[in-house]
Design a protein around this motif. Structure first.
Motif, PDB file in Angstrom:
ATOM      1  N   VAL A   1      44.874  44.227 -18.686  1.00 13.90           N
ATOM      2  CA  VAL A   1      45.135  43.867 -20.080  1.00 13.90           C
ATOM      3  C   VAL A   1      46.627  44.039 -20.358  1.00 13.90           C
ATOM      4  O   VAL A   1      47.260  44.970 -19.867  1.00 13.90           O
ATOM      5  N   TRP A   2      47.162  43.155 -21.165  1.00 11.30           N
ATOM      6  CA  TRP A   2      48.557  43.195 -21.610  1.00 11.30           C
ATOM      7  C   TRP A   2      49.518  43.514 -20.483  1.00 11.30           C
ATOM      8  O   TRP A   2      49.694  42.729 -19.586  1.00 11.30           O
ATOM      9  N   ASP A   3      50.150  44.692 -20.521  1.00 12.88           N
ATOM     10  CA  ASP A   3      51.160  45.006 -19.511  1.00 12.88           C
ATOM     11  C   ASP A   3      50.612  45.804 -18.330  1.00 12.88           C
ATOM     12  O   ASP A   3      51.384  46.363 -17.551  1.00 12.88           O
ATOM     13  N   ASP A   4      49.302  45.828 -18.155  1.00 18.10           N
ATOM     14  CA  ASP A   4      48.720  46.511 -16.999  1.00 18.10           C
ATOM     15  C   ASP A   4      49.276  45.951 -15.690  1.00 18.10           C
ATOM     16  O   ASP A   4      49.570  46.693 -14.756  1.00 18.10           O
ATOM     17  N   THR A   5      49.415  44.628 -15.634  1.00 23.99           N
ATOM     18  CA  THR A   5      49.906  44.006 -14.399  1.00 23.99           C
ATOM     19  C   THR A   5      51.366  44.363 -14.135  1.00 23.99           C
ATOM     20  O   THR A   5      51.784  44.426 -12.985  1.00 23.99           O
TER      21      THR A   5
ATOM     22  N   ASN B   1      54.323  45.385 -10.146  1.00 18.80           N
ATOM     23  CA  ASN B   1      55.414  46.354 -10.094  1.00 18.80           C
ATOM     24  C   ASN B   1      56.057  46.327  -8.708  1.00 18.80           C
ATOM     25  O   ASN B   1      55.463  46.767  -7.729  1.00 18.80           O
ATOM     26  N   ALA B   2      57.292  45.830  -8.620  1.00 16.59           N
ATOM     27  CA  ALA B   2      57.989  45.742  -7.324  1.00 16.59           C
ATOM     28  C   ALA B   2      58.189  47.125  -6.711  1.00 16.59           C
ATOM     29  O   ALA B   2      58.120  47.289  -5.492  1.00 16.59           O
TER      30      ALA B   2
ATOM     31  N   THR C   1      52.965  60.403 -14.220  1.00 20.26           N
ATOM     32  CA  THR C   1      52.085  59.252 -14.434  1.00 20.26           C
ATOM     33  C   THR C   1      52.276  58.214 -13.334  1.00 20.26           C
ATOM     34  O   THR C   1      51.299  57.693 -12.786  1.00 20.26           O
ATOM     35  N   ALA C   2      53.519  57.917 -12.978  1.00 20.64           N
ATOM     36  CA  ALA C   2      53.796  56.935 -11.932  1.00 20.64           C
ATOM     37  C   ALA C   2      53.234  57.391 -10.592  1.00 20.64           C
ATOM     38  O   ALA C   2      52.728  56.576  -9.813  1.00 20.64           O
TER      39      ALA C   2
ATOM     40  N   GLN D   1      49.491  56.855 -10.745  1.00 22.59           N
ATOM     41  CA  GLN D   1      49.209  55.419 -10.618  1.00 22.59           C
ATOM     42  C   GLN D   1      49.411  54.941  -9.186  1.00 22.59           C
ATOM     43  O   GLN D   1      48.641  54.114  -8.697  1.00 22.59           O
ATOM     44  N   PHE D   2      50.420  55.461  -8.512  1.00 20.57           N
ATOM     45  CA  PHE D   2      50.647  55.106  -7.111  1.00 20.57           C
ATOM     46  C   PHE D   2      49.459  55.555  -6.264  1.00 20.57           C
ATOM     47  O   PHE D   2      48.961  54.813  -5.416  1.00 20.57           O
ATOM     48  N   GLY D   3      48.975  56.780  -6.513  1.00 15.92           N
ATOM     49  CA  GLY D   3      47.787  57.265  -5.799  1.00 15.92           C
ATOM     50  C   GLY D   3      46.568  56.403  -6.080  1.00 15.92           C
ATOM     51  O   GLY D   3      45.796  56.083  -5.167  1.00 15.92           O
ATOM     52  N   GLN D   4      46.404  56.005  -7.327  1.00 19.03           N
ATOM     53  CA  GLN D   4      45.291  55.123  -7.677  1.00 19.03           C
ATOM     54  C   GLN D   4      45.419  53.793  -6.947  1.00 19.03           C
ATOM     55  O   GLN D   4      44.429  53.259  -6.449  1.00 19.03           O
ATOM     56  N   TRP D   5      46.635  53.255  -6.894  1.00 15.63           N
ATOM     57  CA  TRP D   5      46.855  51.980  -6.221  1.00 15.63           C
ATOM     58  C   TRP D   5      46.480  52.084  -4.745  1.00 15.63           C
ATOM     59  O   TRP D   5      45.853  51.187  -4.188  1.00 15.63           O
TER      60      TRP D   5
END
Length: 191
Positions: free
Chosen positions: A40-44, A50-51, A76-77, A80-84
Motif C-alpha cells: 500500500v502507498w509507499d510500502d514498495t 528500495n535500492a 526499523t530498517a 525490515q531487512f530481516g523481514q525481507w
C-alpha cells in the motif's frame, strides 16, 4: 516442590487473564483484514523498490552513514531487512508482524494505565487495540516504525515509573536503554 493452586487462586488467575484474552482477540479481530493486504502507498518504496535493500553494505549504511536514507530509523530498517530476508515479497508476514506488535502495544497500554492507578485500565488497552486511528500504523507495511517504536516507548514509561516508586538504578537504566531503542525505531519518539 511446587504448590498446587487452590480453586480461589485459579479463579483469580482466570479473572486476570480474561482482560488480556479480550484485548488480544479484539485486536486480532479488528486487524485481521489487513493480513490479506498487499503493498500500500509507499510500502514498495521501503521494501521491494528500495535500492539500499539489495546493497551488501545495507546495515552498515543504515546505522553509520546518516543521509544514505531519507529518514534515520536504523532499528526499523534492520527489522525490515530481516523481514525481507525471511519473507521477500510475501506481504502476509509483514502484516502479521504489525498486528502482533500492535496487540503487544495494547497490552502495554493496559500495563501502563494499571501502573498509573487508573480504574478499568484494561479498557484503555482494549480501546487502543481497536481504535480506528491506528489503522494506518497496523495496515501499512511501511509504518512498522510506529508499531515497533511504541513497545519500547511504553516500556520506558513503565520502568521510569518503577524508578520513581522504588528508586532502583536498574529501572532507570532500563528506561533509558528502551527510550534509545524507541528513538532508533522512530526518531520522533523524542518529540
Amino acid at each position: 516442590m511446587t504448590r498446587e493452586l487452590s480453586s480461589g487462586e485459579k479463579i483469580g488467575w482466570a479473572f486476570r487473564l480474561l482482560p488480556a484474552a479480550i484485548i488480544v482477540l479484539a485486536g486480532w479481530w479488528a486487524f485481521a483484514p489487513a493480513l490479506t493486504g498487499g503493498w500500500v502507498w509507499d510500502d514498495t518504496t521501503y521494501l521491494p523498490g528500495n535500492a539500499l535493500l539489495h546493497d551488501p553494505a545495507r546495515l552498515w549504511k543504515t546505522w553509520f552513514a546518516p543521509g544514505t536514507v531519507n529518514e534515520y530509523y536504523p532499528l526499523t530498517a534492520t527489522v525490515q531487512f530481516g523481514q525481507w530476508l525471511l519473507w521477500g515479497k510475501e506481504t502476509r508476514w509483514y502484516h502479521v508482524t504489525n498486528v502482533v506488535l500492535h496487540i503487544l502495544n495494547a497490552l502495554l497500554v493496559w500495563r501502563l494505565f494499571t501502573k498509573l492507578g487508573l480504574r478499568l485500565a484494561w479498557l484503555g488497552g482494549l480501546i487502543f487495540a481497536m481504535h480506528p486511528l491506528t489503522v494506518e500504523s497496523v495496515a501499512w507495511i511501511s509504518e512498522l516504525k510506529n508499531t515497533l517504536s511504541l513497545a519500547p516507548f511504553l516500556l520506558t514509561m513503565i520502568f521510569y515509573l518503577d524508578y520513581e516508586d522504588l528508586g532502583r538504578a536498574r529501572d532507570y537504566r532500563l528506561a533509558l536503554g528502551l527510550f534509545l531503542a524507541a528513538m532508533l525505531a522512530k526518531v520522533t519518539m523524542a518529540a
